[in-house]
Design an enzyme around this catalytic site. Structure first.
Site, PDB file in Angstrom:
ATOM      1  N   ASP A 289       0.905  -0.539  -0.241  1.00 27.01           N
ATOM      2  CA  ASP A 289       0.574  -0.071  -0.004  1.00 27.01           C
ATOM      3  C   ASP A 289       0.958   1.253  -0.216  1.00 27.01           C
ATOM      4  OD1 ASP A 289      -2.043   1.978   0.149  1.00 27.01           O
ATOM      5  OD2 ASP A 289      -3.043   0.450   1.405  1.00 27.01           O
TER       6      ASP A 289
HETATM    7  C1  NOJ Z   1      -4.344   3.665   0.232  1.00 25.38           C
HETATM    8  C2  NOJ Z   1      -5.563   3.076   0.136  1.00 25.38           C
HETATM    9  O1  NOJ Z   1      -5.195   2.524   1.252  1.00 25.38           O
HETATM   10  C3  NOJ Z   1      -5.410   2.171  -0.895  1.00 25.38           C
HETATM   11  O2  NOJ Z   1      -6.345   1.234  -0.905  1.00 25.38           O
HETATM   12  C4  NOJ Z   1      -4.935   2.505  -2.186  1.00 25.38           C
HETATM   13  O3  NOJ Z   1      -5.976   1.702  -3.495  1.00 25.38           O
HETATM   14  C5  NOJ Z   1      -3.456   3.189  -2.660  1.00 25.38           C
HETATM   15  N1  NOJ Z   1      -3.985   4.101  -1.193  1.00 25.38           N
HETATM   16  C6  NOJ Z   1      -3.292   3.395  -3.619  1.00 25.38           C
HETATM   17  O4  NOJ Z   1      -4.138   5.063  -3.669  1.00 25.38           O
END
Ligand code: NOJ
Length: 749
Positions: A289
């Protein structure tokens, strides 16, 4: 003779299909091995690196600083993927940078958060889950994929399959609720919708199952917090929807921000290597993430970014989303023998495999077609699909004296609430590509029913601030100046529609809440209006279950309209005025108070479940254990009666049937739900577990027999070693229209 011939044909076609399959996978392996053999270590690490969009490629190229470095990295083939670059033109030009300049011309994969629609926004995933309509959910993902791929994208960071029992956690809006069975079915449907049956088609994209794992169990419902759950919950509740997406062929996984049992998920080898890539045989790649590799240091797990890169890579995180840790450190880690080169080979191969399966090596620009983008974006067809999904997602929570549906003419109707004229809030949270104010507001929706006279007033302001994904809204808790006007309007109206609840940016990532009532001054407004005109229809707009206990006690009709997307106002109006009979059922329990949270239907019995004379049983002294609305609950304008439950067990199956009758005055749909209870087991089982459901339509007065079949697959569970087990014994089989209202039969298996 004929039979032998058919068997021969069957075996022949099986062998042909098998050999075609193995031939294709041989070709794929050969292609990837060949490419890997040509790549430098730096290029392989490049594949493991993902950057976010950093400049408008139609403008001048960056000339200095970080952006220049990133730009050069792309040209040198040192970037495997980008996120947040969208639009056919932008993606094509960015892709060209990599393909036309780098030594091996390897295309990048372009990811984006297409969570509930791209530009045509569909209901938030929690709302879609309330439809229990797998075909519709799959279709909704299909529409999103069609629009997103037309804008150059080939990878979405969805579905989020995190089970959660805590409405304080803002991200419940992005999942399918509290139940692993429903969650698994929906997770698979969404993957099938995004990826379609042919991943190389120009209207399908790679899906990404997230967040692996246990992110929905963050302590105290606070986003990014630690999760601390037992093995049984991990295997039986958290993991099943993840596994369902692997079975559905999902191409990628994203790990989670949280730590679990002391190990941040990004560095968790057990989850990523043993379970996902080992036991489940997942052959796609895992992306971290955002910044979660760097965060290993902040968690207190890795000493510095170098160690963070080492731990994450060894644990099986294949791609680094915006930590830049792989880019900075993996090469030296290999040179120092702290990371084996096979780790890099494997990660890069996995990433190349997904690109290969998308057909990017055949045509890196296959998603970039401006004409298609123009034609498909927010097309009538997509909006119609969004409307259908929105109607199916609405849950009727209360309808005393059949106040709903409302008459279509002859009434003076007051519409009250800040949200009622918002064209932004109904879009929900993940709307990065959507045009501002592109939703149909509730107010606009009512205008289709022009036989009534409508007047609108805001009542109290709910929020101020920028209605954007990255900002926090400020909730109004002081300015009551509009209440008087709302009361005056309510007094002179026959009916009051109050649109209250949460703005779309009050749930979602980083939007946890410590209270679950109507935010701001809306409760005061509701009570003041209700006092002068009790004919209130509350249309709830929310991204999570709310503790609307007062409203349930006083307001005659309540509709849960979540955040329904682009066509929100039309969908709500069709339900309010009876052109659509609601059939949604809650995928998540509504608590009475925050103190009951986490509250969920599939809890354990405990040793002291019973109401006793003495105080010593599992309860609260100041509130009932019962939720406000249980899992699976939702009304219709008609009514359904369940009878004649029959449960017949044979050697390998349990056959269940029940007759359901539409006893009310409307045609309607009912979601017939099947639950089981395994009374005694080596690992204590919940008092109820959903194991089947069927959405059935009924004409007025019609009776249908609904059948289910259970096998060991539904009757067993995972033991604490993660082994699936079935133990014969006493089981309850229960069927009904929600988890609290069931008819039951007990059997011995
Ligand atoms: C953080 C989020 O937790 C995740 O779900 C998301 O896909 C990513 N950022 C990318 O934006």
């Amino acid at each position: 003779m004929r039979i032998i011939f058919f068997i021969y044909l069957f075996v022949l076609s099986f062998i042909t299909a098998f050999s075609q399959g193995t031939e294709a996978s041989f070709k794929e392996d050969q292609f990837i091995d060949d490419l890997i053999s040509k790549m430098t270590i730096e290029e392989k690490i490049g594949q493991m690196t993902q950057y976010t969009g950093f400049f408008d490629i139609t403008g001048p190229a960056p000339e200095s600083g970080d952006n220049k470095r990133k730009y050069d990295d792309i040209k040198n083939g040192l970037v495997g993927s980008m996120l947040n670059v969208k639009g056919a033109e932008q993606v094509r030009e960015m892709q060209k940078l990599a393909v036309e300049n780098s030594r091996l011309g390897i295309p990048m994969i372009f990811g984006y958060d297409v969570i509930h629609g791209y530009k045509t926004i569909s209901p938030i995933p929690l709302a879609e889950a309330a439809s229990w309509d797998l075909e519709a959910i799959q279709q909704s993902a299909r529409v999103a994929a069609t629009e997103a791929t037309a804008a150059g994208l080939n990878w979405t960071f969805a579905p989020m399959v995190d089970i959660s029992r805590d409405a304080r956690w803002g991200r419940v809006m992005e999942g399918a609720g509290e139940d692993p069975y429903l969650g698994s079915r929906i997770a698979a449907a969404r993957v099938q919708g995004f990826q379609g049956s042919d991943l190389t088609a120009s209207n399908t994209l790679a899906a990404c199952t997230k967040h692996f794992a246990a992110y929905g169990f963050v302590e105290s419902g606070k986003d990014y917090n630690t999760a601390d759950i037992g093995t049984s919950t991990l295997y039986n509740v958290v993991l099943p929807p993840f596994k369902a997406t692997v079975d559905a062929g999902v191409m990628t996984f994203m790990n989670s921000f949280n730590e679990l049992n002391g190990i941040p998920a990004t560095a968790d080898k057990f989850l990523q290597r043993n379970i996902l890539k080992g036991d489940w045989g997942f052959d796609g790649f895992v992306v971290s993430d955002w910044g979660s590799i760097d965060e290993l240091v902040i968690h207190g797990y890795a000493e510095d970014a170098e160690y963070a890169a080492q731990y994450a890579a060894i644990a099986g995180s294949d791609m680094d989303m915006e930590s830049h840790a792989y880019k900075e450190h993996l090469q030296s880690l290999i040179e120092e023998n702290r990371v084996d080169v096979s780790v890099i080979d494997e990660a890069a191969s996995r990433i190349l495999r997904v690109k290969y399966r998308l057909g990017l090596f055949d045509d890196p620009y296959r998603y970039c077609n401006e004409a298609r983008e123009k034609e498909l974006t927010m097309s009538k067809e997509n909006r119609d699909a969004s409307l259908e999904m929105a109607k199916k997602s609405i849950v009727l929570l209360k309808n005393d004296q059949d106040i709903l549906p409302l008459p279509k003419s002859g009434k003076k109707i007051a519409v009250i609430g800040h949200l009622a004229d918002s064209e932004s809030s109904p879009l929900g949270n993940w709307i990065l590509a959507a045009d501002d104010n592109s939703a149909v507001s509730l107010l606009e929706g009512t205008s289709n029913y022009s036989g009534n006279e409508y007047s609108y007033t805001q009542g109290v302001r709910l929020y101020e601030g920028r209605e954007k994904f990255i900002y926090e809204l400020k909730i109004n808790t002081e300015d009551r100046s509009g209440i008087e006007q709302a009361v005056a309007l309510a007094k002179e109206s026959d009916i009051v529609i109050m649109n209250l609840g949460e703005h779309g940016f009050m749930s979602g990532e980083a939007r946890s809440r410590a209270t679950l009532g109507l935010p701001g001054l809306q409760q005061e407004l509701l009570e003041a209006v209700h006092e002068v005109n009790p004919n209130v229809v509350l249309v709830l707009q929310t991204g999570r279950p709310l503790t609307i206990t007062w409203a349930d006690d006083h307001v005659p009709a309540i509709i849960n309209a979540w955040q329904l997307g682009t066509e929100s106002g039309h969908a709500i109006a069709q339900v309010l005025f009876g052109d659509y009979n609601p059939s949604g059922k809650l995928p998540m329990t509504f608590p009475r108070s925050v103190g009951q949270v986490p509250i969920f239907y599939n809890h354990k019995n405990t040793g002291r479940p019973y109401d006793a004379d003495l105080v010593f049983w599992s309860h609260y002294i100041d509130q009932t254990n019962a939720p406000l609305y249980p899992f699976g609950y939702g009304l219709s304008y008609t009514a359904f009666e369940y009878k004649n439950l029959s449960v017949v067990s044979s050697q390998n199956t349990v056959d269940v049937s029940v007759t359901v009758t539409n006893t009310g005055d409307y045609d309607g749909e009912e979601i017939v739900q099947l639950y089981i209870r395994d009374h005694h087991a080596s690992i204590v089982r919940p008092i109820k577990e959903l194991k089947g459901f069927e959405k059935v339509s009924f004409k007025k007065g019609e009776t249908k027999t609904v059948k289910f079949q259970l096998t060991e697959k539904e009757l067993g569970y995972f033991d604490n070693q993660g082994k699936y087990t079935f133990e014969p014994g006493k089981f309850s089989i229960m069927v009904g229209g929600n988890s609290a209202d069931l008819i039951e039969q007990v059997i011995e298996l």
